[in-house]
Scaffold this motif. Structure first.
Motif, PDB file in Angstrom:
ATOM      1  N   ASN A 186      50.435  25.235  67.925  1.00 40.24           N
ATOM      2  CA  ASN A 186      50.893  24.626  66.851  1.00 40.24           C
ATOM      3  C   ASN A 186      50.414  25.969  66.011  1.00 40.24           C
ATOM      4  O   ASN A 186      50.761  26.690  65.008  1.00 40.24           O
ATOM      5  CB  ASN A 186      50.221  23.493  66.239  1.00 40.24           C
ATOM      6  N   SER A 187      49.234  27.148  66.312  1.00 42.00           N
ATOM      7  CA  SER A 187      49.028  28.253  65.112  1.00 42.00           C
ATOM      8  C   SER A 187      50.002  29.290  65.884  1.00 42.00           C
ATOM      9  O   SER A 187      50.798  29.591  64.801  1.00 42.00           O
ATOM     10  CB  SER A 187      47.505  28.636  65.912  1.00 42.00           C
ATOM     11  N   ASP A 188      50.223  29.386  67.055  1.00 41.25           N
ATOM     12  CA  ASP A 188      51.703  30.368  67.675  1.00 41.25           C
ATOM     13  C   ASP A 188      52.641  29.789  66.909  1.00 41.25           C
ATOM     14  O   ASP A 188      53.671  30.777  66.151  1.00 41.25           O
ATOM     15  CB  ASP A 188      51.410  30.426  68.964  1.00 41.25           C
TER      16      ASP A 188
ATOM     17  N   LYS B 281      53.283  27.755  64.053  1.00 40.94           N
ATOM     18  CA  LYS B 281      53.438  27.716  62.735  1.00 40.94           C
ATOM     19  C   LYS B 281      53.745  29.920  62.111  1.00 40.94           C
ATOM     20  O   LYS B 281      54.382  30.203  61.350  1.00 40.94           O
ATOM     21  CB  LYS B 281      51.603  27.670  62.374  1.00 40.94           C
ATOM     22  N   ASN B 282      53.092  30.691  63.015  1.00 43.47           N
ATOM     23  CA  ASN B 282      52.927  32.476  62.772  1.00 43.47           C
ATOM     24  C   ASN B 282      54.166  32.354  62.796  1.00 43.47           C
ATOM     25  O   ASN B 282      54.649  33.173  62.764  1.00 43.47           O
ATOM     26  CB  ASN B 282      52.206  32.213  64.029  1.00 43.47           C
TER      27      ASN B 282
ATOM     28  N   ASP C 149      46.266  22.258  69.234  1.00 39.33           N
ATOM     29  CA  ASP C 149      45.989  23.556  67.259  1.00 39.33           C
ATOM     30  C   ASP C 149      46.167  24.734  68.144  1.00 39.33           C
ATOM     31  O   ASP C 149      46.553  25.672  67.445  1.00 39.33           O
ATOM     32  CB  ASP C 149      44.461  23.814  67.414  1.00 39.33           C
ATOM     33  N   GLU C 150      45.793  25.112  69.355  1.00 39.97           N
ATOM     34  CA  GLU C 150      46.302  26.753  69.471  1.00 39.97           C
ATOM     35  C   GLU C 150      48.114  26.668  70.105  1.00 39.97           C
ATOM     36  O   GLU C 150      48.811  27.722  69.243  1.00 39.97           O
ATOM     37  CB  GLU C 150      45.975  26.982  71.296  1.00 39.97           C
TER      38      GLU C 150
END
Length: 411
Positions: A82-84, A86-87, A79-80
């Protein structure tokens, strides 16, 4: 990690004035990289790659960060990551293509985050300070090409003159209209700062930046007073500068100038990819030669490939043969020694033995199958076998043993 004292650093003078330099070479000069990022705006290639190829390469670089460790040395969760990712908003890659300048010294990141991406910190040569999301450290005034913005608009993805790509914080970027960019490219002389950590202030005496040696800035002269053009929050400002702090024309490659530049770079902290604004081996090489009119790429691999007709493959030579070749054909400060991931300047000899100027993290130690490092963590003058007196010194992992190329920089 170990922190034993290194004999070279006690026995070899950490000052180039003590080195035996009988012949000063005439080095090659080139400024072809000066605006390579801006020249990309109207073509479909960058660093010899199509944008499609570049997009694939960026994807490969990001993939290597997927299984990483964060700032508390815990494995990063999907999740960490994928968050970066995606951003990063890579779907908008190359949508902007706008001229820009770096407004202050800043880090170039693989992903839009300041959080580190370490490999397994229990592996040899990993963990601090080897943040693999750190691409480089950019100096104020560097011309770059804006590709696109992150999803949250807090980061800008840029292409640099040094054939690097990554994210910087938007407040560290100043967009330049095309007309101003053309004026900068065609109408100004460029100077190289020759004083380390030079403080500069705007015309109201407000602090702007600590300027690093090797920073390249456009210059202008009015009524005999030299000024540099510096990007600030108010736009491009003309700032007074002491003529002794900048080389408007390339410095003569003389012993006194070599000493003046090199001795400001010795004993500076090591910084992987420019971490914390410090220099790694290739940034040291780049900044050392810039005042003399030789503008080299940023990473060691590209530096080793920059002059193919001046490069010798020494990967199959013994250490003794490599050192003999350096003494016979190398000229002090006119040759580079390269191994994968590292590069050093041949600095001549001291008491008959070849020495190098390089920024180094540590000496590899080996005990059975276990590797570790004796940390040095700074730029030094050393012999080719730095740390050989240490217990468990690993000859086969040493810099000179693994050196694969010697690059000659003289005409």
């Amino acid at each position: 990690m170990y922190f034993s004292e290194i004999k070279d650093l006690k026995q070899l003078p950490q000052d180039t004035r003590s080195l035996n330099i009988e012949e000063i070479p005439e080095i090659i000069t080139t400024n072809k990289l000066l605006f390579s990022a801006w020249n990309t705006k109207h073509v479909d290639k960058w660093n010899g790659m199509s944008f499609k190829e570049l997009k694939r390469k960026i994807g490969e670089n990001i993939e290597r960060l997927k299984h990483s460790y964060n700032e508390v040395l815990a494995q990063r969760t999907p999740d960490e990551f994928n968050s970066d990712l995606k951003n990063a908003n890579f779907k908008d890659l190359f949508e902007e293509r706008r001229y820009a300048l770096i407004r202050r010294n800043t880090d170039l990141r693989s992903l839009p985050t300041i959080r580190p991406y370490f490999n397994n910190p229990l592996s040899p040569g990993e963990g601090y300070p080897f943040d693999h999301a750190q691409e480089t450290h950019l100096y104020i005034g560097s011309p770059v090409l804006l590709s696109h913005y992150s999803q949250d608009k807090a980061w800008a993805f840029i292409l640099t003159n040094d054939h690097m790509a990554g994210f910087i914080k938007v407040q560290d970027l100043m967009i330049i209209p095309a007309r101003e960019a053309k004026i900068l490219m065609n109408s100004h002389k460029f100077g190289v700062v020759i004083k380390e950590n030079l403080n500069i202030y705007d015309n109201n005496d407000n602090f702007i930046e600590h300027i690093k040696l090797g920073t390249i800035l456009p210059t202008t002269s009015e009524n005999g007073k030299l000024k540099v053009l510096v990007p600030t929050h108010h736009g491009l400002e003309e700032i007074k500068i002491n003529p002794n702090d900048i080389a408007v024309n390339p410095l003569a490659f003389s012993k006194s100038n070599i000493d003046m530049i090199a001795n400001q770079l010795i004993a500076r902290p090591y910084g992987f990819g420019g971490y914390l604004g410090n220099r790694d081996s290739s940034q040291l090489v780049k900044d050392f030669y810039a005042p003399f009119g030789l503008y080299l790429p940023r990473n060691s691999k590209e530096q080793s490939e920059f002059f193919p007709h001046k490069t010798l493959d020494v990967s199959n030579l013994s250490v003794k043969e490599k050192l003999r070749l350096l003494k016979e054909k190398g000229k002090p400060f006119g040759a580079l020694i390269y191994k994968k991931g590292r590069i050093a300047i041949y600095a001549g000899d001291f008491e008959g033995k070849p020495v190098m100027l390089h920024s180094v993290w540590g000496v590899v130690l080996s005990k059975g199958k276990n590797l570790s490092r004796n940390v040095i963590g700074k730029s030094v003058i050393s012999s080719s076998k730095i740390g050989k007196e240490l217990d468990n010194y690993s000859k086969k992992d040493s810099f000179i043993y693994k050196a694969s190329k010697i690059i000659f920089l003289y005409k």
